[in-house]
Design an enzyme around this catalytic site. Sequence first.
Site, PDB file in Angstrom:
ATOM      1  N   GLY A   1       0.973  -1.094  -0.016  1.00 14.44           N
ATOM      2  CA  GLY A   1       0.059  -0.073   0.181  1.00 14.44           C
ATOM      3  C   GLY A   1       1.046   1.332   0.033  1.00 14.44           C
ATOM      4  CG  HIS A   2       4.612   1.248   0.417  1.00 12.68           C
ATOM      5  ND1 HIS A   2       4.375   0.293   1.461  1.00 12.68           N
ATOM      6  CD2 HIS A   2       5.192   0.429  -0.347  1.00 12.68           C
ATOM      7  CE1 HIS A   2       4.817  -0.619   1.394  1.00 12.68           C
ATOM      8  NE2 HIS A   2       5.704  -0.630   0.291  1.00 12.68           N
ATOM      9  CB  SER A   3       4.578   4.314  -4.786  1.00 11.90           C
ATOM     10  OG  SER A   3       5.756   4.754  -6.008  1.00 11.90           O
TER      11      SER A   3
END
Length: 137
Positions: free
Chosen positions: A51-53
């Site tokens: 749930g991130h980049s």
Amino acid sequence: MSVNNCQLLEFPRILDPRGSLTPIEGGTQVPFDIQRVYYIYDVPAGASRAGHSHRELQQVLVAISGSFDVHVDDGRERKVFHMNRPYLGLYVPKMIWREIDNFSAGSVCVSLASAHYEESDYYRNYDDFLQAVRGLA
Ligand code: T46
């Protein structure tokens, strides 16, 4: 960066009556020098990870045991990869939002990463990620 840059890599399989062996060499089987390895395990039923980049980090994710789904998103398009073979890795370049879910019982996700852990490399807020992607476009 596009979700089309997320690609499955097939690693060598050395089959043997004693079992199978898969070697992975940085710069050869994966398109970067491996600076870090970490793994995710003991995932409870229904949990999701990531749930991130990442601003710069490149990674390859491997279902060393069991299976899970990797959802990738470039801010325009999304794709899902079902990972369930220890000789397949998913290459995830920088600036791709990813979420991992649908972990099977006992599954293990190994990540080969292009850099050491650096919290400032993360976009952990989806709106910040979208703004950055639009700024780069
Ligand atoms: C990714 C997915 C697949 C460290 O201290 N060192 C590390 O190398 C990592 C990866 C994490 N941490 C710490 C940071 C947090 O306090 O471990 C804690 C959990 O990390 P995080 O919430 O980022 O874990 P995931 O599973 O959500 O994400 C991880 C990676 O961070 C990420 O790069 O793509 O696995």
